[in-house]
Every structure is written in structure tokens, then in C-alpha cells.
Design a protein around this motif. Structure first.
Motif, PDB file in Angstrom:
ATOM      1  N   TRP A  72       0.829  -1.207   0.000  1.00  0.00           N
ATOM      2  CA  TRP A  72       0.000   0.000   0.000  1.00  0.00           C
ATOM      3  C   TRP A  72       0.863   1.256   0.000  1.00  0.00           C
ATOM      4  O   TRP A  72       0.534   2.252  -0.652  1.00  0.00           O
ATOM      5  N   THR A  73       1.972   1.223   0.719  1.00  0.00           N
ATOM      6  CA  THR A  73       2.875   2.368   0.737  1.00  0.00           C
ATOM      7  C   THR A  73       3.416   2.649  -0.655  1.00  0.00           C
ATOM      8  O   THR A  73       3.429   3.793  -1.106  1.00  0.00           O
ATOM      9  N   VAL A  74       3.836   1.608  -1.343  1.00  0.00           N
ATOM     10  CA  VAL A  74       4.366   1.776  -2.699  1.00  0.00           C
ATOM     11  C   VAL A  74       3.277   2.279  -3.642  1.00  0.00           C
ATOM     12  O   VAL A  74       3.530   3.154  -4.483  1.00  0.00           O
ATOM     13  N   ILE A  75       2.058   1.778  -3.501  1.00  0.00           N
ATOM     14  CA  ILE A  75       0.954   2.230  -4.346  1.00  0.00           C
ATOM     15  C   ILE A  75       0.697   3.715  -4.149  1.00  0.00           C
ATOM     16  O   ILE A  75       0.542   4.472  -5.112  1.00  0.00           O
ATOM     17  N   PHE A  76       0.664   4.177  -2.890  1.00  0.00           N
ATOM     18  CA  PHE A  76       0.408   5.588  -2.631  1.00  0.00           C
ATOM     19  C   PHE A  76       1.571   6.470  -3.066  1.00  0.00           C
ATOM     20  O   PHE A  76       1.362   7.601  -3.501  1.00  0.00           O
ATOM     21  N   ILE A  77       2.796   5.972  -2.967  1.00  0.00           N
ATOM     22  CA  ILE A  77       3.940   6.750  -3.454  1.00  0.00           C
ATOM     23  C   ILE A  77       3.850   6.911  -4.967  1.00  0.00           C
ATOM     24  O   ILE A  77       4.066   8.009  -5.500  1.00  0.00           O
ATOM     25  N   ILE A  78       3.505   5.842  -5.669  1.00  0.00           N
ATOM     26  CA  ILE A  78       3.368   5.927  -7.125  1.00  0.00           C
ATOM     27  C   ILE A  78       2.235   6.873  -7.507  1.00  0.00           C
ATOM     28  O   ILE A  78       2.374   7.684  -8.429  1.00  0.00           O
ATOM     29  N   SER A 104       1.085  12.124   1.896  1.00  0.00           N
ATOM     30  CA  SER A 104       0.967  12.045   3.356  1.00  0.00           C
ATOM     31  C   SER A 104       0.489  10.665   3.792  1.00  0.00           C
ATOM     32  O   SER A 104       0.960  10.132   4.796  1.00  0.00           O
ATOM     33  N   ILE A 105      -0.416  10.066   3.039  1.00  0.00           N
ATOM     34  CA  ILE A 105      -0.859   8.702   3.365  1.00  0.00           C
ATOM     35  C   ILE A 105       0.306   7.728   3.231  1.00  0.00           C
ATOM     36  O   ILE A 105       0.496   6.841   4.072  1.00  0.00           O
ATOM     37  N   ALA A 106       1.114   7.888   2.184  1.00  0.00           N
ATOM     38  CA  ALA A 106       2.265   7.015   1.987  1.00  0.00           C
ATOM     39  C   ALA A 106       3.273   7.163   3.117  1.00  0.00           C
ATOM     40  O   ALA A 106       3.855   6.172   3.563  1.00  0.00           O
ATOM     41  N   LYS A 107       3.471   8.390   3.588  1.00  0.00           N
ATOM     42  CA  LYS A 107       4.398   8.595   4.715  1.00  0.00           C
ATOM     43  C   LYS A 107       3.912   7.887   5.966  1.00  0.00           C
ATOM     44  O   LYS A 107       4.691   7.215   6.652  1.00  0.00           O
ATOM     45  N   VAL A 108       2.632   8.040   6.271  1.00  0.00           N
ATOM     46  CA  VAL A 108       2.071   7.405   7.469  1.00  0.00           C
ATOM     47  C   VAL A 108       2.191   5.892   7.371  1.00  0.00           C
ATOM     48  O   VAL A 108       2.625   5.226   8.322  1.00  0.00           O
ATOM     49  N   PHE A 114       4.759   0.753   8.826  1.00  0.00           N
ATOM     50  CA  PHE A 114       5.458  -0.439   8.358  1.00  0.00           C
ATOM     51  C   PHE A 114       6.806  -0.587   9.053  1.00  0.00           C
ATOM     52  O   PHE A 114       7.168  -1.682   9.483  1.00  0.00           O
ATOM     53  N   ILE A 115       7.554   0.507   9.183  1.00  0.00           N
ATOM     54  CA  ILE A 115       8.866   0.452   9.837  1.00  0.00           C
ATOM     55  C   ILE A 115       8.725   0.030  11.301  1.00  0.00           C
ATOM     56  O   ILE A 115       9.490  -0.821  11.785  1.00  0.00           O
ATOM     57  N   VAL A 116       7.751   0.591  12.009  1.00  0.00           N
ATOM     58  CA  VAL A 116       7.545   0.241  13.415  1.00  0.00           C
ATOM     59  C   VAL A 116       7.177  -1.234  13.547  1.00  0.00           C
ATOM     60  O   VAL A 116       7.729  -1.952  14.402  1.00  0.00           O
ATOM     61  N   LEU A 117       6.253  -1.706  12.706  1.00  0.00           N
ATOM     62  CA  LEU A 117       5.869  -3.116  12.774  1.00  0.00           C
ATOM     63  C   LEU A 117       7.030  -4.037  12.415  1.00  0.00           C
ATOM     64  O   LEU A 117       7.187  -5.104  13.006  1.00  0.00           O
ATOM     65  N   PHE A 118       7.845  -3.627  11.460  1.00  0.00           N
ATOM     66  CA  PHE A 118       9.012  -4.412  11.089  1.00  0.00           C
ATOM     67  C   PHE A 118       9.992  -4.519  12.253  1.00  0.00           C
ATOM     68  O   PHE A 118      10.499  -5.601  12.556  1.00  0.00           O
TER      69      PHE A 118
END
Length: 53
Positions: A4-10, A29-33, A38-42
Motif C-alpha cells: 500500500w505504501t508503494v501504491i500511494f507513493i506511485i 501524506s498517506i504514503a508517509k504514514v 510499516f517500519i515500526v511493525l518491522f
């Protein structure tokens, strides 16, 4: 979630290229959030995976 992050960045990049400022800012902004979530969960899964139960 990374997908989802990659989709919103694109979407933000495409909207920025075509000049849709509001849409590009919203999707960026959605991609940043999503990226930070994702980083925290990782990191949490990395830490909990190293512990032995």
C-alpha cells in the motif's frame, strides 16, 4: 502494508507529474504514514523474533 505504501507513493508521483497538487499532497501524506507504520511493525517483529520463548 508495504504494498500500500508503494501504491500511494506511485500515485503521489503520477499526480505530481500531472499537476494535481492537492491529490499529490494527500497521497504523499498517506504514503508517509503507512511507511512509518510499516517500519515500526518491522522493528517490533524483528525484536520479538530474536527472543526465544
Amino acid at each position: 502494508m508495504l504494498r500500500w505504501t508503494v501504491i500511494f507513493i506511485i500515485l503521489a508521483i503520477v499526480a505530481g507529474i500531472f499537476g494535481f497538487g492537492g491529490i499529490a499532497a494527500g497521497t504523499a501524506s498517506i504514503a508517509k504514514v503507512l511507511f512509518f507504520i510499516f517500519i515500526v511493525l518491522f522493528l517490533l517483529s524483528l525484536i520479538s523474533g530474536r527472543r526465544k520463548i
